[in-house]
Design a protein around this motif. Structure first.
Motif, PDB file in Angstrom:
ATOM      1  N   GLU A  33      23.280   0.405  16.534  1.00  0.00           N
ATOM      2  CA  GLU A  33      23.415   1.851  16.378  1.00  0.00           C
ATOM      3  C   GLU A  33      23.874   2.172  14.973  1.00  0.00           C
ATOM      4  OE1 GLU A  33      26.983   3.885  18.287  1.00  0.00           O
ATOM      5  OE2 GLU A  33      26.627   2.193  19.593  1.00  0.00           O
ATOM      6  N   ARG A  34      23.563   3.392  14.539  1.00  0.00           N
ATOM      7  CA  ARG A  34      23.742   3.690  13.124  1.00  0.00           C
ATOM      8  C   ARG A  34      25.086   4.310  12.789  1.00  0.00           C
ATOM      9  NH1 ARG A  34      18.724   5.856  11.536  1.00  0.00           N
ATOM     10  NH2 ARG A  34      19.721   6.911   9.818  1.00  0.00           N
ATOM     11  N   HIS A  35      25.888   4.654  13.812  1.00  0.00           N
ATOM     12  CA  HIS A  35      27.180   5.274  13.513  1.00  0.00           C
ATOM     13  C   HIS A  35      28.244   4.222  13.271  1.00  0.00           C
ATOM     14  CE1 HIS A  35      25.683   9.225  14.132  1.00  0.00           C
ATOM     15  NE2 HIS A  35      25.065   8.802  15.226  1.00  0.00           N
ATOM     16  N   LEU A  36      29.081   4.502  12.286  1.00  0.00           N
ATOM     17  CA  LEU A  36      30.136   3.561  11.974  1.00  0.00           C
ATOM     18  C   LEU A  36      31.247   3.669  12.999  1.00  0.00           C
ATOM     19  CD1 LEU A  36      30.651   3.931   8.132  1.00  0.00           C
ATOM     20  CD2 LEU A  36      29.143   2.433   9.376  1.00  0.00           C
ATOM     21  N   PRO A  37      31.737   2.549  13.497  1.00  0.00           N
ATOM     22  CA  PRO A  37      32.904   2.605  14.367  1.00  0.00           C
ATOM     23  C   PRO A  37      34.105   3.058  13.544  1.00  0.00           C
ATOM     24  CG  PRO A  37      32.271   0.346  13.929  1.00  0.00           C
ATOM     25  CD  PRO A  37      31.268   1.190  13.278  1.00  0.00           C
ATOM     26  N   PRO A  38      35.109   3.708  14.180  1.00  0.00           N
ATOM     27  CA  PRO A  38      36.248   4.163  13.402  1.00  0.00           C
ATOM     28  C   PRO A  38      36.944   3.003  12.698  1.00  0.00           C
ATOM     29  CG  PRO A  38      36.645   4.387  15.765  1.00  0.00           C
ATOM     30  CD  PRO A  38      35.220   4.033  15.602  1.00  0.00           C
ATOM     31  N   GLY A  39      37.459   3.285  11.528  1.00  0.00           N
ATOM     32  CA  GLY A  39      38.103   2.231  10.749  1.00  0.00           C
ATOM     33  C   GLY A  39      37.978   2.561   9.280  1.00  0.00           C
ATOM     34  N   ASP A  40      38.786   1.913   8.500  1.00  0.00           N
ATOM     35  CA  ASP A  40      38.774   2.181   7.063  1.00  0.00           C
ATOM     36  C   ASP A  40      37.885   1.137   6.385  1.00  0.00           C
ATOM     37  OD1 ASP A  40      39.383   3.269   4.640  1.00  0.00           O
ATOM     38  OD2 ASP A  40      41.213   2.088   4.390  1.00  0.00           O
ATOM     39  N   TRP A  41      36.602   1.436   6.357  1.00  0.00           N
ATOM     40  CA  TRP A  41      35.667   0.466   5.800  1.00  0.00           C
ATOM     41  C   TRP A  41      35.571   0.630   4.289  1.00  0.00           C
ATOM     42  CZ3 TRP A  41      35.147  -2.865   9.435  1.00  0.00           C
ATOM     43  CH2 TRP A  41      35.116  -2.450  10.766  1.00  0.00           C
ATOM     44  N   GLN A  42      35.721  -0.469   3.588  1.00  0.00           N
ATOM     45  CA  GLN A  42      35.701  -0.419   2.126  1.00  0.00           C
ATOM     46  C   GLN A  42      34.287  -0.551   1.570  1.00  0.00           C
ATOM     47  OE1 GLN A  42      38.407   0.278   0.273  1.00  0.00           O
ATOM     48  NE2 GLN A  42      39.420   0.532   2.252  1.00  0.00           N
ATOM     49  N   GLN A  43      33.516  -1.422   2.168  1.00  0.00           N
ATOM     50  CA  GLN A  43      32.184  -1.697   1.636  1.00  0.00           C
ATOM     51  C   GLN A  43      31.168  -1.827   2.754  1.00  0.00           C
ATOM     52  OE1 GLN A  43      31.689  -4.987  -1.250  1.00  0.00           O
ATOM     53  NE2 GLN A  43      33.903  -4.938  -1.315  1.00  0.00           N
ATOM     54  N   GLY A  44      29.926  -1.525   2.438  1.00  0.00           N
ATOM     55  CA  GLY A  44      28.866  -1.686   3.431  1.00  0.00           C
ATOM     56  C   GLY A  44      27.589  -2.204   2.815  1.00  0.00           C
ATOM     57  N   PRO A  45      27.588  -3.449   2.369  1.00  0.00           N
ATOM     58  CA  PRO A  45      26.383  -3.978   1.739  1.00  0.00           C
ATOM     59  C   PRO A  45      25.267  -4.275   2.756  1.00  0.00           C
ATOM     60  CG  PRO A  45      28.010  -5.696   1.880  1.00  0.00           C
ATOM     61  CD  PRO A  45      28.658  -4.461   2.422  1.00  0.00           C
ATOM     62  N   LEU A  46      24.059  -4.272   2.254  1.00  0.00           N
ATOM     63  CA  LEU A  46      22.901  -4.610   3.074  1.00  0.00           C
ATOM     64  C   LEU A  46      22.825  -6.122   3.208  1.00  0.00           C
ATOM     65  CD1 LEU A  46      20.362  -3.017   4.228  1.00  0.00           C
ATOM     66  CD2 LEU A  46      19.182  -3.845   2.232  1.00  0.00           C
ATOM     67  N   VAL A  47      22.679  -6.614   4.425  1.00  0.00           N
ATOM     68  CA  VAL A  47      22.504  -8.050   4.620  1.00  0.00           C
ATOM     69  C   VAL A  47      21.217  -8.286   5.401  1.00  0.00           C
ATOM     70  CG1 VAL A  47      24.915  -8.790   4.494  1.00  0.00           C
ATOM     71  CG2 VAL A  47      24.006  -7.969   6.656  1.00  0.00           C
ATOM     72  N   GLY A  48      20.635  -9.438   5.213  1.00  0.00           N
ATOM     73  CA  GLY A  48      19.395  -9.713   5.924  1.00  0.00           C
ATOM     74  C   GLY A  48      19.139 -11.206   6.021  1.00  0.00           C
ATOM     75  N   GLY A  49      18.271 -11.551   6.957  1.00  0.00           N
ATOM     76  CA  GLY A  49      17.895 -12.949   7.092  1.00  0.00           C
ATOM     77  C   GLY A  49      16.461 -13.017   7.579  1.00  0.00           C
ATOM     78  N   ASN A  50      15.711 -13.958   7.084  1.00  0.00           N
ATOM     79  CA  ASN A  50      14.326 -14.067   7.553  1.00  0.00           C
ATOM     80  C   ASN A  50      13.956 -15.497   7.863  1.00  0.00           C
ATOM     81  OD1 ASN A  50      14.039 -15.047   4.924  1.00  0.00           O
ATOM     82  ND2 ASN A  50      11.962 -14.270   4.769  1.00  0.00           N
ATOM     83  N   VAL A  51      12.898 -15.664   8.620  1.00  0.00           N
ATOM     84  CA  VAL A  51      12.408 -17.002   8.936  1.00  0.00           C
ATOM     85  C   VAL A  51      10.920 -16.912   9.265  1.00  0.00           C
ATOM     86  CG1 VAL A  51      13.044 -16.863  11.385  1.00  0.00           C
ATOM     87  CG2 VAL A  51      12.872 -19.080  10.300  1.00  0.00           C
ATOM     88  N   VAL A  52      10.187 -17.936   8.843  1.00  0.00           N
ATOM     89  CA  VAL A  52       8.770 -18.047   9.215  1.00  0.00           C
ATOM     90  C   VAL A  52       8.655 -19.270  10.107  1.00  0.00           C
ATOM     91  CG1 VAL A  52       6.414 -18.326   8.391  1.00  0.00           C
ATOM     92  CG2 VAL A  52       8.042 -17.077   7.009  1.00  0.00           C
ATOM     93  N   ILE A  53       8.156 -19.084  11.306  1.00  0.00           N
ATOM     94  CA  ILE A  53       8.020 -20.217  12.230  1.00  0.00           C
ATOM     95  C   ILE A  53       6.575 -20.327  12.699  1.00  0.00           C
ATOM     96  CG2 ILE A  53       8.724 -21.168  14.452  1.00  0.00           C
ATOM     97  CD1 ILE A  53      11.425 -20.383  14.060  1.00  0.00           C
ATOM     98  N   SER A  54       6.135 -21.568  12.811  1.00  0.00           N
ATOM     99  CA  SER A  54       4.755 -21.822  13.205  1.00  0.00           C
ATOM    100  C   SER A  54       4.701 -22.461  14.593  1.00  0.00           C
ATOM    101  CB  SER A  54       4.128 -22.751  12.166  1.00  0.00           C
ATOM    102  OG  SER A  54       2.940 -23.286  12.666  1.00  0.00           O
ATOM    103  N   LEU A  55       3.625 -22.172  15.277  1.00  0.00           N
ATOM    104  CA  LEU A  55       3.358 -22.821  16.564  1.00  0.00           C
ATOM    105  C   LEU A  55       2.871 -24.234  16.312  1.00  0.00           C
ATOM    106  CD1 LEU A  55       1.194 -20.676  19.010  1.00  0.00           C
ATOM    107  CD2 LEU A  55       3.531 -21.415  19.312  1.00  0.00           C
ATOM    108  N   ASP A  56       3.120 -25.139  17.255  1.00  0.00           N
ATOM    109  CA  ASP A  56       2.517 -26.458  17.087  1.00  0.00           C
ATOM    110  C   ASP A  56       1.114 -26.481  17.711  1.00  0.00           C
ATOM    111  OD1 ASP A  56       2.687 -27.430  19.893  1.00  0.00           O
ATOM    112  OD2 ASP A  56       4.835 -27.240  19.526  1.00  0.00           O
ATOM    113  N   TYR A  57       0.395 -27.534  17.414  1.00  0.00           N
ATOM    114  CA  TYR A  57      -1.018 -27.601  17.787  1.00  0.00           C
ATOM    115  C   TYR A  57      -1.224 -27.561  19.297  1.00  0.00           C
ATOM    116  CZ  TYR A  57      -5.888 -28.614  16.849  1.00  0.00           C
ATOM    117  OH  TYR A  57      -7.229 -28.513  16.727  1.00  0.00           O
ATOM    118  N   PHE A  58      -0.348 -28.249  19.999  1.00  0.00           N
ATOM    119  CA  PHE A  58      -0.455 -28.304  21.459  1.00  0.00           C
ATOM    120  C   PHE A  58      -0.346 -26.906  22.064  1.00  0.00           C
ATOM    121  CE2 PHE A  58       1.895 -28.515  25.517  1.00  0.00           C
ATOM    122  CZ  PHE A  58       0.933 -29.149  26.283  1.00  0.00           C
ATOM    123  N   LYS A  59       0.677 -26.190  21.618  1.00  0.00           N
ATOM    124  CA  LYS A  59       0.894 -24.849  22.169  1.00  0.00           C
ATOM    125  C   LYS A  59      -0.252 -23.916  21.821  1.00  0.00           C
ATOM    126  CE  LYS A  59       5.740 -24.579  22.919  1.00  0.00           C
ATOM    127  NZ  LYS A  59       6.948 -23.799  22.702  1.00  0.00           N
TER     128      LYS A  59
END
Lengths: 109, 146
Positions: free
Chosen positions: B44-70
């Motif tokens: 959800e996009r609303h900040l929970p109450p609290g004294d937040w100092q910073q809000g940097p963008l974080v992200g993670g990605n992955v590329v996964i392949s199927l194997d031949y059998f599947k």
């Protein structure tokens, strides 16, 4: 330059909206990496070369978006969204967009 | 005849290595999820109450392949329709891995939680007949730091 995917930056107040900014990049796969990925297609699992390629590409799209925001005199981009689409075989477009804003620190506002 | 032998070998290799790799990957996902369970993730996009100092963008990605059998199995299965469990587990692995990488990045920044998490899925390489060979999942959100 601060970037956020919510509509505000904690501890700051938005004083001016400068409109939407965007950045994109289209990347093709490297042939050598593609051959290695071909082997991985047999065994399955993570294609690390592609993961890195897309991370770099996304970074570049963000940099272009930031450059556009700086051009408008913004010091932050909020509400950032990412999107990926495959345009032709073996190439992907990475696209980042958001709203350029001018911020001041809460204490000064 | 040789063609059939090649396909059979590839399928067998895919089955053996793919299954082992998937089991290892799931074990690693469970282990890391346990390590990072203190770091909460919200979409959800609303900040929970609290004294937040910073809000940097974080992200993670992955590329996964199927194997031949599947891939062979799902090709056959898609003739009859129904669930393609091979793809289900592929996407599950990719999503959980991408989320974990995002959480790991937030953790190194010293964040307490990640809000407004979005997941994006794209098919990266399409093989013969537009068959999806590998998927990329990108997870991103705003890390909140006190």
């Amino acid at each position: 330059m601060q970037i956020s995917n919510i509509e505000l930056i904690p501890g700051h107040r938005i004083v001016r909206h400068l409109g939407m900014v965007q950045g994109n990049t289209v990347r093709a796969k490297h042939v050598g990496k593609d051959i290695l990925a071909g082997f991985k297609n047999i065994f399955g699992g993570e294609l690390k070369a592609y993961t890195e390629l897309l991370t770099e590409a996304r970074e570049e799209a963000v940099q272009r978006m930031i450059a556009q925001a700086q051009h408008l005199g913004a010091n932050a981009v909020v509400n950032v969204r990412f999107s990926t689409s495959s345009v032709t075989a073996g190439a992907a477009e990475l696209f980042a967009y958001g709203t350029a804003v001018e911020l001041v620190e809460e204490s000064q506002a | 005849m040789i063609d059939i032998a090649i396909i059979a070998t590839l399928t067998l290799l895919g089955y053996l290595f793919g299954r082992a790799a998937e089991r290892r990957h799931f074990a690693s996902i469970l282990r890391r999820e346990e390590q990072l369970k203190e770091l909460l993730v919200f979409n959800e996009r609303h900040l929970p109450p609290g004294d937040w100092q910073q809000g940097p963008l974080v992200g993670g990605n992955v590329v996964i392949s199927l194997d031949y059998f599947k891939r062979v199995v799902s090709t056959l299965k898609s003739l009859f329709g129904g669930r393609l469990t091979a793809y289900e587990s592929l996407l599950e692995r990719a999503r959980r891995e991408a989320l974990l990488r995002m959480k790991a990045q937030a953790h190194t920044l010293g964040a307490q939680m990640v809000v407004n998490v979005r997941l994006e899925t794209a098919s990266i390489s399409k093989g013969k007949g537009d068959q999806i060979g590998s998927v990329e999942v990108y997870a991103y959100g705003t890390a909140l730091i006190r």
